[in-house]
Design an enzyme around this catalytic site. Structure first.
Site, PDB file in Angstrom:
ATOM      1  N   GLY A 157      71.087   6.679 -41.135  1.00 35.51           N
ATOM      2  CA  GLY A 157      71.897   7.595 -40.332  1.00 35.51           C
ATOM      3  C   GLY A 157      71.128   8.273 -39.212  1.00 35.51           C
ATOM      4  CB  SER A 172      69.613   3.020 -38.015  1.00 35.48           C
ATOM      5  OG  SER A 172      69.668   4.400 -38.358  1.00 35.48           O
ATOM      6  CG  ASN A 207      77.608   3.574 -48.212  1.00 39.42           C
ATOM      7  OD1 ASN A 207      78.640   4.069 -48.688  1.00 39.42           O
ATOM      8  ND2 ASN A 207      76.431   4.175 -48.282  1.00 39.42           N
ATOM      9  CD  GLU A 243      70.532   1.670 -47.780  1.00 39.51           C
ATOM     10  OE1 GLU A 243      71.282   1.180 -46.930  1.00 39.51           O
ATOM     11  OE2 GLU A 243      70.843   2.669 -48.450  1.00 39.51           O
TER      12      GLU A 243
END
Ligand code: PEP
Length: 250
Positions: free
Chosen positions: A168, A209, A5, A162
């Site tokens: 992130g 991550s 992504n 997620e």
């Protein structure tokens, strides 16, 4: 499966360079469904580049209507010209653009009607996690996104678990923790909607991550069928290593 992504990164020219850099490495790896999800504006360029390779394309979002006065939006049919997949309900869309489970459900239905495979993202926030509400939130996201569908098509959806706090941040969930949420929350919710066989067969990815160093630990978990990768998918070497880990983890 490993899906990248790219979020709001890369012009069409930059996307072309990045995919060119990835191709040599990716060509030597087998047994993994690789999906690239660049921004809309790069889909055409990337589609030309990957034409003779075993790599698929995905959009990062779409609107549920087919056409009409919806300025700025893009339909499933438009995406289907280039893509086989579409990411839906990503937490960044839920967080920054107020996307609701009901809107995600409409998008999932519209995507399937054009033979696009939705990668449905679900996951709890840090606050929800710390309050012990993760299971309830995730189960509800899955249920509300899929309840409009005919039972027979639910198995065509891919779920990406997620946790929002892992996206992130460099702070991935533990592989065992992610595996447990998929086994105890996501698959049972699917079973409730479409039966045990579909629940066992539906593909569930982990995202948050994932990098070249930790990917293998996720892929060796029995309930995890792959990864949705953000940051690390923007680096050719890291992305290739993650795909390689998926290939060798079996
Ligand atoms: C994502 O955006 O879906 C994602 C998992 O991002 P990152 O890998 O950067 O955490």
């Amino acid at each position: 499966m490993v899906a990248g992504n790219w979020k709001l990164n890369k012009t069409a020219t930059e996307a072309y360079s990045l995919v060119s850099e990835m191709l040599t490495g990716l060509r030597t790896i087998h047994g993994v469904d690789v999906v690239l999800c660049p921004p809309f504006t790069a889909l055409y360029a990337v589609s030309k580049l990957i034409k003779d390779n075993d790599i698929s394309l995905g959009g990062q979002d779409m609107y549920w209507e087919e056409k009409g006065p919806f300025t700025g939006e893009i339909s499933a049919r438009m995406l289907a010209e280039f893509c086989q997949y579409v990411i839906l309900g990503h937490s960044e869309r839920r967080q920054h653009f107020g996307e609701t489970n009901e809107q995600v459900a409409r998008k999932v239905k519209a995507a399937l009607s054009q033979n696009l495979i939705p990668i449905l993202c679900v996951g709890e926030t840090l606050e929800e996690n710390e309050a012990g509400r993760a299971a309830g939130v995730v189960s509800r996201q899955v249920h509300e996104a899929l309840h409009l569908l005919d039972i027979q098509v639910i198995g065509n959806v891919i779920i990406a678990y997620e946790p929002v706090w892992a996206i992130g941040t460099g702070r991935a969930a533990t592989p065992e923790g992610a595996n447990m949420t998929i086994r105890n929350v996501i698959r049972p919710t699917i079973a409730g909607l479409a039966g045990e066989t579909t629940a066992q067969k539906i593909r569930v990815l982990y995202g948050g991550s994932v990098d070249a160093g930790n990917a293998r630990d996720f892929f060796t978990q029995p309930e995890i069928d792959g990864a949705l990768v953000g940051g690390a998918s923007l680096n050719a070497g890291f992305f290739i290593s993650i795909v390689e880990a998926a290939s060798t983890a079996g």
